[in-house]
Design a protein around this motif. Structure first.
Motif, PDB file in Angstrom:
ATOM      1  N   UNK A   2      82.094  46.544  48.072  1.00  0.00           N
ATOM      2  CA  UNK A   2      83.216  46.110  48.928  1.00  0.00           C
ATOM      3  C   UNK A   2      84.324  45.549  48.043  1.00  0.00           C
ATOM      4  N   UNK A   3      84.918  46.425  47.253  1.00  0.00           N
ATOM      5  CA  UNK A   3      85.835  45.996  46.202  1.00  0.00           C
ATOM      6  C   UNK A   3      87.083  45.296  46.747  1.00  0.00           C
ATOM      7  N   UNK A   4      87.670  45.819  47.815  1.00  0.00           N
ATOM      8  CA  UNK A   4      88.873  45.191  48.362  1.00  0.00           C
ATOM      9  C   UNK A   4      88.567  43.801  48.892  1.00  0.00           C
ATOM     10  N   UNK A   5      87.455  43.658  49.575  1.00  0.00           N
ATOM     11  CA  UNK A   5      87.060  42.347  50.102  1.00  0.00           C
ATOM     12  C   UNK A   5      86.869  41.343  48.975  1.00  0.00           C
ATOM     13  N   UNK A   6      86.198  41.765  47.916  1.00  0.00           N
ATOM     14  CA  UNK A   6      85.914  40.852  46.814  1.00  0.00           C
ATOM     15  C   UNK A   6      87.185  40.477  46.060  1.00  0.00           C
ATOM     16  N   UNK A   7      88.064  41.440  45.831  1.00  0.00           N
ATOM     17  CA  UNK A   7      89.314  41.136  45.133  1.00  0.00           C
ATOM     18  C   UNK A   7      90.157  40.154  45.948  1.00  0.00           C
ATOM     19  N   UNK A   8      90.213  40.376  47.256  1.00  0.00           N
ATOM     20  CA  UNK A   8      90.973  39.467  48.125  1.00  0.00           C
ATOM     21  C   UNK A   8      90.339  38.079  48.134  1.00  0.00           C
ATOM     22  N   UNK A   9      89.000  38.025  48.176  1.00  0.00           N
ATOM     23  CA  UNK A   9      88.313  36.736  48.199  1.00  0.00           C
ATOM     24  C   UNK A   9      88.539  35.965  46.909  1.00  0.00           C
ATOM     25  N   UNK A  10      88.476  36.642  45.780  1.00  0.00           N
ATOM     26  CA  UNK A  10      88.701  35.960  44.500  1.00  0.00           C
ATOM     27  C   UNK A  10      90.111  35.377  44.435  1.00  0.00           C
ATOM     28  N   UNK A  11      91.085  36.185  44.805  1.00  0.00           N
ATOM     29  CA  UNK A  11      92.475  35.721  44.744  1.00  0.00           C
ATOM     30  C   UNK A  11      92.724  34.579  45.717  1.00  0.00           C
ATOM     31  N   UNK A  12      92.139  34.652  46.909  1.00  0.00           N
ATOM     32  CA  UNK A  12      92.319  33.587  47.893  1.00  0.00           C
ATOM     33  C   UNK A  12      91.670  32.302  47.410  1.00  0.00           C
ATOM     34  N   UNK A  13      90.487  32.422  46.825  1.00  0.00           N
ATOM     35  CA  UNK A  13      89.828  31.237  46.271  1.00  0.00           C
ATOM     36  C   UNK A  13      90.727  30.531  45.267  1.00  0.00           C
ATOM     37  N   UNK A  14      91.291  31.311  44.347  1.00  0.00           N
ATOM     38  CA  UNK A  14      92.129  30.724  43.298  1.00  0.00           C
ATOM     39  C   UNK A  14      93.401  30.124  43.886  1.00  0.00           C
ATOM     40  N   UNK A  15      94.084  30.860  44.758  1.00  0.00           N
ATOM     41  CA  UNK A  15      95.353  30.365  45.296  1.00  0.00           C
ATOM     42  C   UNK A  15      95.159  29.107  46.131  1.00  0.00           C
ATOM     43  N   UNK A  16      94.078  29.056  46.919  1.00  0.00           N
ATOM     44  CA  UNK A  16      93.825  27.864  47.723  1.00  0.00           C
ATOM     45  C   UNK A  16      93.455  26.661  46.854  1.00  0.00           C
ATOM     46  N   UNK A  17      92.705  26.901  45.784  1.00  0.00           N
ATOM     47  CA  UNK A  17      92.391  25.812  44.862  1.00  0.00           C
ATOM     48  C   UNK A  17      93.662  25.271  44.211  1.00  0.00           C
ATOM     49  N   UNK A  18      94.529  26.167  43.783  1.00  0.00           N
ATOM     50  CA  UNK A  18      95.786  25.740  43.157  1.00  0.00           C
ATOM     51  C   UNK A  18      96.663  24.968  44.131  1.00  0.00           C
ATOM     52  N   UNK A  19      96.666  25.384  45.368  1.00  0.00           N
ATOM     53  CA  UNK A  19      97.529  24.752  46.374  1.00  0.00           C
ATOM     54  C   UNK A  19      97.007  23.411  46.866  1.00  0.00           C
ATOM     55  N   UNK A  20      95.683  23.247  46.892  1.00  0.00           N
ATOM     56  CA  UNK A  20      95.131  22.116  47.638  1.00  0.00           C
ATOM     57  C   UNK A  20      94.077  21.299  46.909  1.00  0.00           C
ATOM     58  N   UNK A  21      93.432  21.871  45.882  1.00  0.00           N
ATOM     59  CA  UNK A  21      92.225  21.222  45.364  1.00  0.00           C
ATOM     60  C   UNK A  21      92.268  20.924  43.875  1.00  0.00           C
ATOM     61  N   UNK A  22      93.442  20.657  43.357  1.00  0.00           N
ATOM     62  CA  UNK A  22      93.542  20.168  41.984  1.00  0.00           C
ATOM     63  C   UNK A  22      93.352  18.649  42.004  1.00  0.00           C
ATOM     64  N   UNK A  23      92.866  18.084  40.894  1.00  0.00           N
ATOM     65  CA  UNK A  23      92.747  16.630  40.836  1.00  0.00           C
ATOM     66  C   UNK A  23      94.099  15.943  40.982  1.00  0.00           C
ATOM     67  N   UNK A  24      95.184  16.651  40.660  1.00  0.00           N
ATOM     68  CA  UNK A  24      96.516  16.071  40.875  1.00  0.00           C
ATOM     69  C   UNK A  24      96.779  15.840  42.354  1.00  0.00           C
ATOM     70  N   UNK A  25      96.271  16.726  43.217  1.00  0.00           N
ATOM     71  CA  UNK A  25      96.422  16.511  44.658  1.00  0.00           C
ATOM     72  C   UNK A  25      95.670  15.262  45.104  1.00  0.00           C
ATOM     73  N   UNK A  26      94.510  14.985  44.494  1.00  0.00           N
ATOM     74  CA  UNK A  26      93.759  13.794  44.876  1.00  0.00           C
ATOM     75  C   UNK A  26      94.456  12.519  44.387  1.00  0.00           C
ATOM     76  N   UNK A  27      95.011  12.575  43.191  1.00  0.00           N
ATOM     77  CA  UNK A  27      95.768  11.420  42.696  1.00  0.00           C
ATOM     78  C   UNK A  27      96.989  11.171  43.578  1.00  0.00           C
ATOM     79  N   UNK A  28      97.621  12.242  43.987  1.00  0.00           N
ATOM     80  CA  UNK A  28      98.765  12.127  44.900  1.00  0.00           C
ATOM     81  C   UNK A  28      98.337  11.507  46.227  1.00  0.00           C
TER      82      UNK A  28
END
Length: 394
Positions: free
Chosen positions: A324-350
């Motif tokens: 399921x290559x398309x599903x996996x590629x989309x999942x990987x990219x979504x994981x990374x983008x959501x982490x960058x947007x919401x789950x960096x330690x800088x967001x917790x310090x903020x």
């Protein structure tokens, strides 16, 4: 923008166990966005004798330390810390102390002048369970010296309020997403399955058997138990490097297992492994956590793909999922983008700063904007859908 001095402190050098990497990662990110100094006491001199074959001197001093610590606790005083004494020699606007367990608060007693020399003081407790609080009351009373206490385990807050008068707030775990991000120079995902830390024996046995049968299946897992971390930066860098090279990363909703304490009651809090797995762009396999805050922080499709430990044919499972290559590629990219947007330690310090009424520093603002920009590039380049962008303030 803020112009303040910050003193960052923890006992992770005195107790260099892998789980303390969470405290290191948080404070390391804060140091990148603030005018900060570190106050990190080392271990007592006799601790150098620990190991597979501890010296007689170590055993004697460690026994003496533990007996004395328990004697103090029986007298209603906090136990003794194995940290070496340190002194705060200048004034700071903000003091932040991060530790894993309530008993580690005793390290504060080895830090002379920390409260006198710091205008505001905040604590972040990464693991605390209400059922244990009666046995940690002496240490928990030390939280009264702080202006605000933050905890990772949200369900512990009502019980914790019985032991301190200091305001308490929930602060979830996170990840150094700049270190973890696999883009733009994406390395080959040469590890099929990566499992770090706690694991389910049944699944581990099956994965190890699959790797033994199939020479092309690369299963990476811990082969040693316990042991001291000799370099925190290398430890965090290596973990991130392995995750961004893994196709699949194992994360289960482990129940805290403490015989005679929880008596079969299910206990869990947001686990850092989910944040690190998604930030590195691996497909997280296992189970979603049952604590209410998990759904709020991992609310996008395929943030976790279920892998029942009793799956009879893991080879067939991986062949089907891998097709399921398309599903996996989309999942990987979504994981990374959501982490960058919401789950960096800088967001917790903020979040911490916002809770206590302090402004962002210029460098914190820059990092949050950089993270949002990187997330946008991942979304555009890899087709990751935008999820809950309205929750993110850049």
């Amino acid at each position: 923008m803020a112009d303040r001095s910050v003193l960052l402190s923890s006992n992770y050098n005195a107790w260099p166990e892998p789980f303390n990497g969470q405290a290191y990662a948080f404070l390391n990110v804060i140091a990148q966005v603030e005018d900060a100094d570190f106050l990190m006491p080392g271990p007592a001199p006799h601790s150098a004798g620990r190991g597979v074959n501890p010296s007689l001197g170590y055993l004697w001093h460690e026994l003496s330390h533990r007996v004395m610590s328990q004697a103090w606790r029986r007298l209603g005083r906090p136990g003794l810390s194995n940290a070496t004494p340190v002194t705060v020699t200048r004034d700071y606007d903000v003091f932040l102390f991060v530790c894993q367990f309530p008993l580690e608060l005793t390290a504060l007693r080895r830090m002379k002048n920390w409260r006198k020399r710091c205008g505001k003081a905040y604590a972040y407790l990464l693991e605390g369970w209400p059922e244990r609080f009666p046995h940690q009351a002496q240490e928990l009373r030390m939280l009264d010296a702080f202006d605000h206490v933050f905890v990772l385990n949200a369900e512990s807050i009502p019980a914790l309020r019985q032991y301190t008068s200091t305001p308490i707030s929930f602060l979830p775990s996170a990840c150094d997403t700049l270190l973890a991000c696999p883009y733009p120079d994406t390395p080959a995902r040469s590890i099929d399955v990566l499992s770090l830390g706690r694991r389910i024996p049944e699944l581990h046995t099956k994965l190890a058997a699959l790797a033994a049968r199939d020479g092309n299946f690369f299963y990476v897992h811990d082969v040693l138990k316990a042991g001291a971390v000799v370099d925190w930066a290398e430890h965090r860098s290596q973990s991130a490097a392995m995750i961004k090279r893994a196709k699949y990363f194992i994360a289960y909703d482990f129940t805290v297992d403490t015989v005679g304490v929880f008596k079969g009651v299910r206990k869990n809090a947001l686990a850092t492994r989910y944040f690190e797995g998604t930030a590195g762009g691996a497909i997280v396999l296992g189970s979603r956590q049952q604590c209410p805050e998990f759904a709020d922080h991992f609310d996008w499709p395929d943030a976790v793909i279920e892998l029942p430990p009793g799956t009879p044919d893991l080879g067939a499972f991986f062949r089907d999922l891998g097709s399921q290559t398309e599903r996996l590629e989309r999942a990987r990219a979504t994981n990374v983008s959501q982490a960058l947007l919401r789950h960096d330690w800088a967001h917790r310090w903020d979040q911490l700063l916002d809770t206590v009424g302090l402004p962002r520093s210029a460098r914190l603002q820059q990092r949050i904007e950089q993270l949002a920009s990187m997330a946008g590039m991942v979304e555009v380049a890899h087709g990751a859908p935008r999820v809950r962008r309205h929750d993110v303030t850049a």
